[in-house]
Design a protein around this motif. Sequence first.
Motif, short mmCIF file in Angstrom:
data_model
loop_
_atom_site.label_atom_id
_atom_site.label_comp_id
_atom_site.label_asym_id
_atom_site.label_seq_id
_atom_site.Cartn_x
_atom_site.Cartn_y
_atom_site.Cartn_z
N GLY A 1 -5.91 6.50 -1.97
CA GLY A 1 -4.65 6.77 -1.29
C GLY A 1 -3.78 7.74 -2.07
O GLY A 1 -3.96 7.92 -3.28
N PHE A 2 -2.82 8.35 -1.37
CA PHE A 2 -1.90 9.32 -1.95
C PHE A 2 -0.47 8.78 -1.87
O PHE A 2 -0.01 8.38 -0.80
N GLY A 3 0.23 8.76 -3.00
CA GLY A 3 1.62 8.31 -3.01
C GLY A 3 2.59 9.43 -2.68
O GLY A 3 2.24 10.62 -2.76
N PRO A 4 3.84 9.09 -2.35
CA PRO A 4 4.84 10.12 -2.03
C PRO A 4 5.03 11.12 -3.16
O PRO A 4 5.27 12.30 -2.92
N SER A 5 4.95 10.66 -4.40
CA SER A 5 5.20 11.54 -5.54
C SER A 5 4.09 12.56 -5.76
O SER A 5 4.25 13.46 -6.59
N LEU A 6 2.98 12.45 -5.04
CA LEU A 6 1.95 13.48 -5.13
C LEU A 6 2.43 14.76 -4.42
O LEU A 6 2.00 15.85 -4.77
N PHE A 7 3.30 14.58 -3.45
CA PHE A 7 3.74 15.72 -2.64
C PHE A 7 4.96 16.41 -3.25
O PHE A 7 5.06 17.63 -3.22
N ARG A 8 5.88 15.60 -3.74
CA ARG A 8 7.10 16.15 -4.35
C ARG A 8 7.43 15.35 -5.61
O ARG A 8 7.29 14.12 -5.62
N ASP A 9 7.91 16.07 -6.65
CA ASP A 9 8.32 15.34 -7.84
C ASP A 9 9.73 14.77 -7.66
O ASP A 9 10.33 14.90 -6.59
N ALA A 10 10.27 14.18 -8.71
CA ALA A 10 11.57 13.50 -8.60
C ALA A 10 12.69 14.45 -8.25
O ALA A 10 13.72 14.04 -7.70
N ALA B 1 7.15 7.52 2.49
CA ALA B 1 8.34 7.56 1.65
C ALA B 1 8.33 6.31 0.77
O ALA B 1 7.74 5.29 1.13
N ARG B 2 8.97 6.42 -0.38
CA ARG B 2 9.04 5.27 -1.29
C ARG B 2 9.62 4.06 -0.55
O ARG B 2 10.60 4.18 0.18
N LEU B 3 9.01 2.91 -0.70
CA LEU B 3 9.52 1.71 -0.02
C LEU B 3 10.94 1.41 -0.50
O LEU B 3 11.26 1.60 -1.67
N PRO B 4 11.80 0.91 0.40
CA PRO B 4 13.17 0.58 -0.02
C PRO B 4 13.18 -0.63 -0.94
O PRO B 4 12.19 -1.36 -1.06
N HIS B 5 14.32 -0.81 -1.59
CA HIS B 5 14.51 -1.99 -2.43
C HIS B 5 14.94 -3.13 -1.51
O HIS B 5 16.02 -3.11 -0.94
N PHE B 6 14.10 -4.12 -1.35
CA PHE B 6 14.40 -5.23 -0.45
C PHE B 6 15.25 -6.28 -1.17
O PHE B 6 15.24 -6.38 -2.41
N PRO B 7 15.98 -7.08 -0.40
CA PRO B 7 16.78 -8.15 -1.01
C PRO B 7 15.90 -9.05 -1.91
O PRO B 7 14.79 -9.40 -1.52
N ALA B 8 16.42 -9.37 -3.07
CA ALA B 8 15.75 -10.27 -4.04
C ALA B 8 14.59 -9.62 -4.77
O ALA B 8 13.92 -10.27 -5.57
#
Length: 429
Positions: free
Chosen positions: A139-148, A165-172
């Motif tokens: 698999g390919f992560g989002p950061s393979l396409f664009r850096d920070a 896209a990077r998964l959001p920060h979920f509650p807890a």
Amino acid sequence: MTDEQQENPRAGVSRRRLLGITGTGAAVGAATFAGGLGLGRATADDSVPQGGSRTYPFYGGHQSGVVTPAQDRLHFAAFDVTATTREDLITLLQAWTLAAAEMTQGRPAQADETSYDAPPADTGEADGLPASGLTLTFGFGPSLFRDAQGKDRFGIAARQPKELARLPHFPADKLDPSRSDGDLCVQACADDPQVAVHAIRNLSRIAFGSAEIRWAQLGFGRTSSTSTSQATPRNLFGFKDGTANLKAENAGDLDQHVWVARGDDPRAEWMTGGSYLVARRINMHLETWDRTSLREQEAIVGRDRPQGAPLSGGTEFTEPDFAAKGRGNEPLISATSHVQLAHPTRNGGAKMLRRGYNFTDGNDALGRLDAGLFFLAYVRRPSTQYIPMQNRLAQHDGMMEYLQHTGSALFAVPPGARAGGYVGEVLFT
């Protein structure tokens, strides 16, 4: 395809181009120097049971390891790419493809030895072992396409899927950055842990100078069945897990919920036939759970522990009746139970193909088990299938008192490679 490629699918990738990436030069050897070292492991012992000798094809329209009947063991690894050019990234994917095609058939990662004075072409710990149903899924992560900083790293940013896209920060969430994200991932599943570890070890070895492991997770005891031929397994809470999981035999469900279809994303048509992989490391507070009454455990889950039947009655595969009332006119299945909050009828009909594993990584500083569920799920659209559901579970699921999400990642899993091609080729052509 050339005549050479038709006779030898591996001819589609120039071995000369792989010399620089393999480091040992083993992939370029013209001949083996020691008879036997180049032999396939699957032929090492004719008495090996058929089950262990089971193989799955590496090449095909979809990658294996998605709907393949879930094996018993997992070694999952996420990589950071250190290569800086598009050509070097492609060369890495080509080298991985060649090695994966060999190892999934029970053969060494690289068969050709070059010199007695050079490191062996394969690390050797799987010699004599059968293929054990090994699958390798990339698999390919989002950061393979664009850096920070948003910079296009390899000339592929314009083709980044809108769903990746990077998964959001979920509650807890209490995420550990060192156990999250990654440019690339490899999911190795097999019925023998040594075969899975051997595969990741050799892919990491091949990647030397181009990519390095960012984090990894070992897993045992699959927590979902992906085929109607498999019984529903149990998680570390002792309950059956994944009763309503999608199954490989239901092609219509897979097309609707797992495989990306042409037209889903005009700028990422290369994902047609692929899927998206959600990876979440979920610690389970087992010591607290183990001190909880069976009544409360079953109320939290919404099913009974012995059979996995919904608390509204029936057997494991009976549909839960969320309207059923019991003593005091109270619902038999709580509105905050896991089964109700995760049910498709409470999530707009969304379903996922889960193929997670139990894990234990020893203990923490307080002597508690560092154990839980390594959640893996394949979906067609993370934005509508996983993210809303996890938001709801994180806020309302009674089980959250016993869980802590510590790792998180999302990857685009491209379609399968063609014979003579390489994993992800459709992204670069």
